[in-house]
Write an enzyme that holds these catalytic residues in place. Sequence first.
Site, PDB file in Angstrom:
ATOM      1  N   SER A   1       0.839  -1.190   0.000  1.00 27.69           N
ATOM      2  CA  SER A   1       0.000   0.000   0.000  1.00 27.69           C
ATOM      3  C   SER A   1       0.884   1.255   0.000  1.00 27.69           C
ATOM      4  O   SER A   1       1.677   1.449  -0.908  1.00 27.69           O
ATOM      5  CB  SER A   1      -0.953  -0.046   1.193  1.00 27.69           C
ATOM      6  OG  SER A   1      -1.921   0.985   1.124  1.00 27.69           O
TER       7      SER A   1
ATOM      8  N   GLU B   1      -7.939  -1.463  -3.495  1.00 27.14           N
ATOM      9  CA  GLU B   1      -7.229  -2.395  -4.381  1.00 27.14           C
ATOM     10  C   GLU B   1      -7.495  -2.072  -5.845  1.00 27.14           C
ATOM     11  O   GLU B   1      -6.608  -2.204  -6.694  1.00 27.14           O
ATOM     12  CB  GLU B   1      -7.610  -3.832  -4.057  1.00 27.14           C
ATOM     13  CG  GLU B   1      -6.632  -4.863  -4.592  1.00 27.14           C
ATOM     14  CD  GLU B   1      -5.258  -4.785  -3.937  1.00 27.14           C
ATOM     15  OE1 GLU B   1      -4.328  -5.484  -4.423  1.00 27.14           O
ATOM     16  OE2 GLU B   1      -5.082  -4.048  -2.938  1.00 27.14           O
TER      17      GLU B   1
ATOM     18  N   HIS C   1      -7.560  -5.241  -0.591  1.00 21.15           N
ATOM     19  CA  HIS C   1      -6.438  -4.537   0.013  1.00 21.15           C
ATOM     20  C   HIS C   1      -6.296  -5.023   1.458  1.00 21.15           C
ATOM     21  O   HIS C   1      -6.775  -4.380   2.398  1.00 21.15           O
ATOM     22  CB  HIS C   1      -6.750  -3.035  -0.026  1.00 21.15           C
ATOM     23  CG  HIS C   1      -5.546  -2.139  -0.093  1.00 21.15           C
ATOM     24  ND1 HIS C   1      -4.759  -2.011  -1.213  1.00 21.15           N
ATOM     25  CD2 HIS C   1      -5.012  -1.291   0.839  1.00 21.15           C
ATOM     26  CE1 HIS C   1      -3.807  -1.122  -0.996  1.00 21.15           C
ATOM     27  NE2 HIS C   1      -3.935  -0.675   0.257  1.00 21.15           N
TER      28      HIS C   1
END
Length: 630
Positions: free
Chosen positions: A198, A308, A339
């Site tokens: 991330s 994501e 994510h």
Amino acid sequence: MRLGLERPGRRGGASGGRRKRALSVAAAALVLPIAAGLTSAGAAGAQSLGTPGGSTETAEVQSGPGMVDRVDWLTDRRVAIWVNSPSMGVPIQVQMLLARDWNAQPDARFPVVYMLDGMRARDDENGWTLETDAEAFFADKNVNVVLPIGGQSSFYSDWIDQNNGQNYMWETFLTKELPPILENDFRSTQTRGVVGLSMGGTSAMMLAARNPGFFQFAGSLSGILTTTTLGMPQAIALAMADAGGFDADAMWGSPRNDAWEAHDPYLLAEELEGVSLYISSGSGTTGQYDQPSGIPGISTNYAGMGLEILSRLTSQTFITKLRNLDIPATVNFRPSGTHSWPYWEFELHQLWPQLADAIGVEAGKPACGPGGAIAPVANGNNWIGDCVTGEYSVPGGVAQDYRFGRIFYSGGNGAHAVAGGIGGEYQRAGGPSVLGLPTTGEIALADGRGRLNHFENGSIYWTPQNGAHAVSGPIRQEWAAQGWENGPLGYPAAEQAKTASMNGLVQGFDIGAMYWSEDTGANAVLGLIMGKYAEMGFENGWLGFPLTSEIPIKDNGRFNRFQNGNIYWSPASGAWAVQNGPIFDAWASEGYENGRLGYPISDQFDIPGGVQQNFQFGVITIRDGVPSID
């Protein structure tokens, strides 16, 4: 239909209306790919965004290496280091997972892998060890793993301003201040890789591009790899405000500031030539680690789905740029997944062979197995895991490293496992060279609180409250005579240390401390008497070292004798010091606390022409060396 994220033209300002329009575009970008099926496996096409021009770096910070402030050994191969950062002005914690052969090859040096956290990085532990199997995974890898602690919403960059109580200068810290410490104190080389998820994935690519030659490998797992395209600065600003209340303008200025371009992985892509690259993301749809919501393709991780998708779109755009530049990269765009940490743990395992090749270490562990006297201990303690090294010599015997600890053997003591916090303290205290080899395995104590290993030259005790601490020498002998952890002091709570300006030793325990000097021996000072001793300056005050441990006396009272006086305590009178000399002698002549004066209720204090001390039932005064009792 255009699949790329277009970069807006330069403009003079961003009004509220424009901000809303930019955010609407960003929001639309999250929804359309699912509807159009654009995030399925494989790299979808992306519109090229061109090359950067005229970008301006943030002000360069001149900073030398940091200094180590503190080191805590969490296990024998996991260590927490606090580094005084010149650029950030505070101690920064970094944890390290030390290389597989750290113990077996004490003269060897090892490549480094930085593992970068996400937007919600915590101040106590890196997400890679909190949320994944990274510690166990790297246990058989011959690399020193660096885990920065903290940096929530920082993008591991140098900020142009302080904000929210933070003075973020992470790029300077990671690339200038920390490396000399890793190389000089932790046997690291200048061969490095970086992996991030991330925010950390964005940072991995950004740091590798901004510092050519510093990293040989860079991996982005669900990173946002274009940060200046339409709506992205605003989306990042919203995420930073949500993750800790940070202001993105303090990071790189307003979106029109050239510092945004100077930190955009897409615009810096050409600087990644020669770096081994790994880029992955899911599609945002429900994957094997997600909880379905009941709507086809949609999981209950709604935020993770949107993030994501954004990662996928920006990563696809980034990959298109790399291909246009003929820069190779391994790309894994998964057909599903949100994510979230389980996917990043999976990707860490997938990328390792490429990372290992880039930094020049073998991907697998060497052949090994437990043998001889070590085998029964290894086979009887499954928690220690599989071996990661062969046997190697240590002072007095041999050792073998396992995934979660070590096993030592000597002819006189047999084979015993040492692991966890006790293993870390054993390492800190000097291991076999100082404490000798273990004489027991780890023992759970009857109170259900503590655990211990005994060694040839000492013991290490561990509790959840105090951690692990070694006890040795005359302090250990006296502590044992008083009943070990069941005695008045309780468990050790600090390391044994030399006294500050006197020739002696001290060690803290649950309920006080044990002091030793050659002239006085080892004696314990406890509770409220310890509090008074502290008030008087410990051994550096006029009392000096204790001559006795605490002695019970009348009416549930206690006292300690010291080199130059005494401290008396009772529930009714409190704790007070009586100095050796005429007042003490006069009190003694009356029978101490058993006499007509009772316990002291003050320290000695000056009066005109002399000194005085008050007792429960009278006063002793000294004038011209002559005592009087009233």
